[in-house]
Design an enzyme around this catalytic site. Structure first.
Site, PDB file in Angstrom:
ATOM      1  N   GLY A   8       0.702  -0.889  -0.160  1.00 28.84           N
ATOM      2  CA  GLY A   8       0.556  -0.074   0.142  1.00 28.84           C
ATOM      3  C   GLY A   8       0.943   1.333   0.136  1.00 28.84           C
ATOM      4  O   GLY A   8       1.323   2.304   1.113  1.00 28.84           O
ATOM      5  N   GLY A  10       0.651   4.773  -0.451  1.00 26.37           N
ATOM      6  CA  GLY A  10       0.400   5.497  -0.984  1.00 26.37           C
ATOM      7  C   GLY A  10       0.575   6.819   0.156  1.00 26.37           C
ATOM      8  O   GLY A  10       1.667   6.341   0.168  1.00 26.37           O
ATOM      9  N   LYS A 175      -4.264   9.312  19.736  1.00 23.75           N
ATOM     10  CA  LYS A 175      -4.803   9.327  18.364  1.00 23.75           C
ATOM     11  C   LYS A 175      -5.830   9.269  18.236  1.00 23.75           C
ATOM     12  O   LYS A 175      -6.551  10.475  17.319  1.00 23.75           O
ATOM     13  CB  LYS A 175      -4.038   8.887  17.725  1.00 23.75           C
TER      14      LYS A 175
END
Ligand SMILES: NC(=O)C1=CN([C@@H]2O[C@H](COP(=O)(O)OP(=O)(O)OC[C@H]3O[C@@H](n4cnc5c(N)ncnc54)[C@H](OP(=O)(O)O)[C@@H]3O)[C@@H](O)[C@H]2O)C=CC1
Ligand SMILES: CC(C)(CO)C(=O)C(=O)O
Length: 295
Positions: A8, A10, A175
């Site tokens: 991935g 990205g 978070k």
């Protein structure tokens, strides 16, 4: 030579890969869905370029020392063909995703003792395959222990500060408190700051309060200052700003990680008997907005 495959590549996967690729001790492989030629990442301090090996077919993948998964949280099942080829005895697998369920989502694909959940604070936007802007310095947290220490060591010569935290659960929930408020601009398609009101503040505060209550029931320590910080960030967000990856995905008509970021608060709230009406309502409204691929 340490071999590292990034599934991935990205915004986050590409940025992490570009930083790691600067270290000549690492052999990096990008496991991509959409082909890319190379990486060019504008970071706050410098532009990183790298041309790692790129695979788009899992059939070409070979076992590695490390796998770092940086797909969205709804793209878990599609990583299976990669993991089947890359992971052997001794391979460690870091899951770099928002939310608090990295291990739960992947434990049917990788033996849990090899999984390393990773929380990353690093705003990054991809404009085209391999073309990314990282707008602030990056931080990574992993659980303390052998696996966490080994992952921290990978980042020793990068511009990303990695820390093994003995209280990782608190880190992950703090978070999430910061991420859960982004559902508001994702619904209104507008930064919250310019339209701030007592009513909007009550909604943002309630989202974070509910998240903190569920997180505390799960064992996290979350000071009140975290919730005040979430409200302050939302209040001061300027017109035109994009409140992170959820809002960016909604604007782009992409699938959204609503379950990993707000749905999870509702689900785990139910488990502990903690009401989460505001998260529930906004998840329901977003689902009713007709957004494609709400997950
Ligand atoms: N962006 C940010 O600022 C931050 C994001 N995060 C979190 O990091 C995680 C990743 O987010 P982000 O990088 O923004 O997401 P992106 O959508 O930019 O990147 C996800 C990548 O995964 C690829 N992908 C999906 N399925 C597969 C597959 N089966 N095989 C190979 N590649 C696949 C996508 O391919 P394709 O190229 O075809 O789309 C894409 O390149 C999320 O959990 C997010 O919440 C955390 C902090 C900040
Ligand atoms: C808010 C931010 C950028 C922090 O890293 C984030 O987590 C996201 O956009 O998904």
């Amino acid at each position: 030579m340490t071999s590292i495959a990034i599934i991935g590549p990205g915004a986050i996967g590409g940025t992490v890969a570009a930083w790691l690729a600067q270290d000549s001790d690492f052999a990096i492989t990008l496991c991509a869905r959409t082909p890319l030629e190379d990486l060019r990442v504008e970071t706050p301090g410098r532009v990183l370029t790298a041309k790692p090996k790129v695979l788009t077919d899992p059939a070409g993948a070979e076992p590695v020392d490390w796998v770092l998964v940086a797909t969205k949280a709804y793209d878990v099942e599609s990583t299976r063909p990669w993991l089947d080829r890359l992971v052997v005895q001794g391979t460690r697998v870091g899951i770099i995703q928002n939310g608090v369920e990295q291990v739960r989502l992947f434990q049917h694909l990788v033996p849990p003792e090899r999984l390393v959940p990773v929380i990353i604070n690093l705003p990054a936007v991809r404009s085209a395959p391999g073309r990314i802007v990282q707008s602030r310095q990056g931080f990574i947290w992993v659980p303390a222990g052998d696996n966490g220490d080994a992952l921290v060591a990978l980042f020793a010569h990068t511009g990303i500060e990695a820390v093994a935290d003995p209280d990782f659960i608190s880190r992950a929930w703090i978070k999430l408190c910061g991420n859960c408020g982004a559902i508001v601009p994702s619904l209104t398609l507008r930064a919250t700051g310019p339209v701030w009101s007592a009513e909007l503040e009550a909604i943002v505060r309630a989202l974070a309060e509910e998240c903190a209550a569920v997180g505390r029931a799960e064992g996290a320590t979350i000071p009140q200052s975290v919730i005040d910080g979430v409200v302050d960030n939302a209040r001061t967000s300027p017109e035109g700003s994009v409140a992170g990856s959820l809002h960016a995905d909604r604007l782009a008509g992409h699938p959204m990680e609503v379950d990993a970021r707000n749905g999870v608060i509702v689900r785990l709230g139910e488990k502990h008997g903690i009401p989460t009406p505001v998260n529930r309502m906004l998840v329901t409204l977003l689902a009713a907005s007709g957004s494609p691929w709400l997950q």
